[in-house]
Design a protein around this motif. Sequence first.
Motif, PDB file in Angstrom:
ATOM      1  N   GLU A   1      -7.526   1.889  -2.482  1.00 48.52           N
ATOM      2  CA  GLU A   1      -7.079   3.205  -2.023  1.00 48.52           C
ATOM      3  C   GLU A   1      -6.173   3.107  -0.810  1.00 48.52           C
ATOM      4  OE1 GLU A   1     -10.869   5.065  -1.494  1.00 48.52           O
ATOM      5  OE2 GLU A   1     -11.057   5.585  -3.618  1.00 48.52           O
ATOM      6  N   SER A   2      -6.476   2.197   0.114  1.00 47.13           N
ATOM      7  CA  SER A   2      -5.631   2.072   1.310  1.00 47.13           C
ATOM      8  C   SER A   2      -4.251   1.552   0.930  1.00 47.13           C
ATOM      9  CB  SER A   2      -6.288   1.177   2.358  1.00 47.13           C
ATOM     10  OG  SER A   2      -6.339  -0.170   1.929  1.00 47.13           O
ATOM     11  N   GLY A   3      -4.176   0.672  -0.063  1.00 48.44           N
ATOM     12  CA  GLY A   3      -2.880   0.202  -0.554  1.00 48.44           C
ATOM     13  C   GLY A   3      -2.098   1.322  -1.200  1.00 48.44           C
ATOM     14  N   ARG A   4      -2.780   2.168  -1.963  1.00 45.98           N
ATOM     15  CA  ARG A   4      -2.131   3.327  -2.597  1.00 45.98           C
ATOM     16  C   ARG A   4      -1.611   4.273  -1.514  1.00 45.98           C
ATOM     17  NH1 ARG A   4      -6.302   6.624  -5.177  1.00 45.98           N
ATOM     18  NH2 ARG A   4      -6.449   7.371  -3.071  1.00 45.98           N
ATOM     19  N   ASP A   5      -2.416   4.508  -0.484  1.00 47.71           N
ATOM     20  CA  ASP A   5      -1.996   5.404   0.595  1.00 47.71           C
ATOM     21  C   ASP A   5      -0.772   4.858   1.317  1.00 47.71           C
ATOM     22  OD1 ASP A   5      -4.101   7.061  -0.075  1.00 47.71           O
ATOM     23  OD2 ASP A   5      -5.390   6.405   1.582  1.00 47.71           O
ATOM     24  N   ARG A   6      -0.716   3.538   1.538  1.00 50.09           N
ATOM     25  CA  ARG A   6       0.456   2.938   2.194  1.00 50.09           C
ATOM     26  C   ARG A   6       1.693   3.098   1.320  1.00 50.09           C
ATOM     27  NH1 ARG A   6      -3.362  -0.950   3.576  1.00 50.09           N
ATOM     28  NH2 ARG A   6      -2.657  -2.334   1.925  1.00 50.09           N
ATOM     29  N   ARG A   7       1.532   2.923   0.002  1.00 57.22           N
ATOM     30  CA  ARG A   7       2.674   3.096  -0.907  1.00 57.22           C
ATOM     31  C   ARG A   7       3.161   4.535  -0.886  1.00 57.22           C
ATOM     32  NH1 ARG A   7      -0.669  -0.185  -3.860  1.00 57.22           N
ATOM     33  NH2 ARG A   7      -1.354   1.510  -5.208  1.00 57.22           N
TER      34      ARG A   7
ATOM     35  N   THR B   1      -6.030 -11.774   2.585  1.00 57.64           N
ATOM     36  CA  THR B   1      -5.271 -10.872   3.457  1.00 57.64           C
ATOM     37  C   THR B   1      -5.758 -10.985   4.901  1.00 57.64           C
ATOM     38  OG1 THR B   1      -4.900  -9.326   1.644  1.00 57.64           O
ATOM     39  CG2 THR B   1      -4.679  -8.435   3.856  1.00 57.64           C
TER      40      THR B   1
ATOM     41  N   ASP C   1       2.854   6.667   1.567  1.00 58.78           N
ATOM     42  CA  ASP C   1       3.521   6.889   2.865  1.00 58.78           C
ATOM     43  C   ASP C   1       4.952   6.367   2.851  1.00 58.78           C
ATOM     44  OD1 ASP C   1       1.241   8.102   3.876  1.00 58.78           O
ATOM     45  OD2 ASP C   1       0.576   6.331   5.006  1.00 58.78           O
ATOM     46  N   ARG C   2       5.151   5.183   2.245  1.00 49.84           N
ATOM     47  CA  ARG C   2       6.517   4.626   2.163  1.00 49.84           C
ATOM     48  C   ARG C   2       7.405   5.526   1.311  1.00 49.84           C
ATOM     49  NH1 ARG C   2       4.003  -0.519   1.661  1.00 49.84           N
ATOM     50  NH2 ARG C   2       4.306  -0.442  -0.585  1.00 49.84           N
TER      51      ARG C   2
END
Length: 97
Positions: free
Chosen positions: A84-90, A45, A92-93
């Motif tokens: 966790e940051s990926g979960r938070d982005r999901r 990434t 938010d979407r």
Amino acid sequence: MCHVFAGQAPSRYARETRRMRLNGQSTSIRLENAFWSIIDEIAATEGVSTPAFISKLHAEVLEIQGEPENFTSLLRCACLVFIESGRDRRLDRIAAE
């Protein structure tokens, strides 16, 4: 519920040792394969190799906090932060929909 956790393939929690250079020092890091997979994903990434990512992370930790007491634990927690940051982005979407 426990079958989800207990039934995972033993290869996921088998440990692998990788040798690399951290800021010019030769070292070995031993982590479970599941964590190596996540670290490889983080590095991809970031557009760098896994050793380059780990070396950069180590240098930044040294700069911010000094020598970590347990760098492999820090790497495991970095994996959790990434997840966790990926979960938070999901989330938010979903909230924006």
